[in-house]
Design a protein around this motif. Structure first.
Motif, mmCIF file in Angstrom:
data_model
loop_
_atom_site.group_PDB
_atom_site.id
_atom_site.type_symbol
_atom_site.label_atom_id
_atom_site.label_comp_id
_atom_site.label_asym_id
_atom_site.label_seq_id
_atom_site.Cartn_x
_atom_site.Cartn_y
_atom_site.Cartn_z
ATOM 1 N N GLN A 15 0.846 -1.186 0.000
ATOM 2 C CA GLN A 15 0.000 0.000 0.000
ATOM 3 C C GLN A 15 0.881 1.235 0.000
ATOM 4 N N THR A 17 1.071 5.488 -1.475
ATOM 5 C CA THR A 17 0.272 6.629 -1.915
ATOM 6 C C THR A 17 0.576 6.882 -3.387
ATOM 7 N N ILE A 19 -0.332 9.542 -6.382
ATOM 8 C CA ILE A 19 -0.931 10.836 -6.738
ATOM 9 C C ILE A 19 -0.960 10.919 -8.260
ATOM 10 N N VAL A 34 -5.622 11.767 -5.291
ATOM 11 C CA VAL A 34 -4.782 11.012 -4.367
ATOM 12 C C VAL A 34 -5.435 9.652 -4.156
ATOM 13 N N SER A 35 -4.652 8.598 -4.368
ATOM 14 C CA SER A 35 -5.174 7.245 -4.230
ATOM 15 C C SER A 35 -4.188 6.396 -3.448
ATOM 16 N N LYS A 36 -4.583 5.172 -3.160
ATOM 17 C CA LYS A 36 -3.725 4.201 -2.474
ATOM 18 C C LYS A 36 -3.620 2.970 -3.347
ATOM 19 N N ARG A 64 4.452 7.275 -3.811
ATOM 20 C CA ARG A 64 5.239 7.571 -2.610
ATOM 21 C C ARG A 64 5.283 6.358 -1.694
ATOM 22 N N GLN A 71 10.144 8.232 -3.555
ATOM 23 C CA GLN A 71 9.032 8.494 -4.465
ATOM 24 C C GLN A 71 9.491 8.258 -5.893
#
Length: 117
Positions: A15, A17, A19, A34-36, A64, A71
């Motif tokens: 998991q 981040t 973007i 913004v998602s996971k 990220r 990142q």
């Protein structure tokens, strides 16, 4: 493997981040989603976001990894987008491009490191 499953490689349940840059607003500010990530691979990922994204478009994204303070700037194609079982969320399938000026090589090295333990 499920016949509906189009994955061609092993996916990792990391998991991170993600973007996604949809473009720019009238005043030049970037429009970001913004998602996971739900799972990742060397050439793609499945993410969950609270808004839909058009399919068959190419977008920039930033992945990220807060745990390792890293990142990755990547170029992706939105392959599919469908409602998730939780209200208001969407599952999105992203395919990564080997693109100059991105961190795709570092991304693939990152995936290889995770796979090798």
């Amino acid at each position: 493997m499920n016949s509906n499953d189009q994955r061609q490689e092993y996916r990792l349940d990391n998991q991170l981040t993600v973007i996604i840059e949809l473009g720019s607003s009238a005043n030049g500010e970037p429009i970001l989603v913004v998602s996971k990530s739900l799972d990742i691979s060397a050439n793609g990922m499945r993410v969950i976001a609270n808004e839909t994204i058009d399919t068959n478009i190419i977008l920039r994204c930033c992945v990220r990894d807060a745990q390792n303070d890293r990142q990755f700037l990547l170029v992706t194609e939105v392959k599919w987008c469908r409602p998730h079982e939780s209200e208001g969320d969407y599952l999105i399938g992203l395919s990564l491009f080997d693109s100059d000026g991105t961190d795709i090589v570092q991304w693939k090295e990152f995936i290889a490191q995770i796979c090798s333990g």
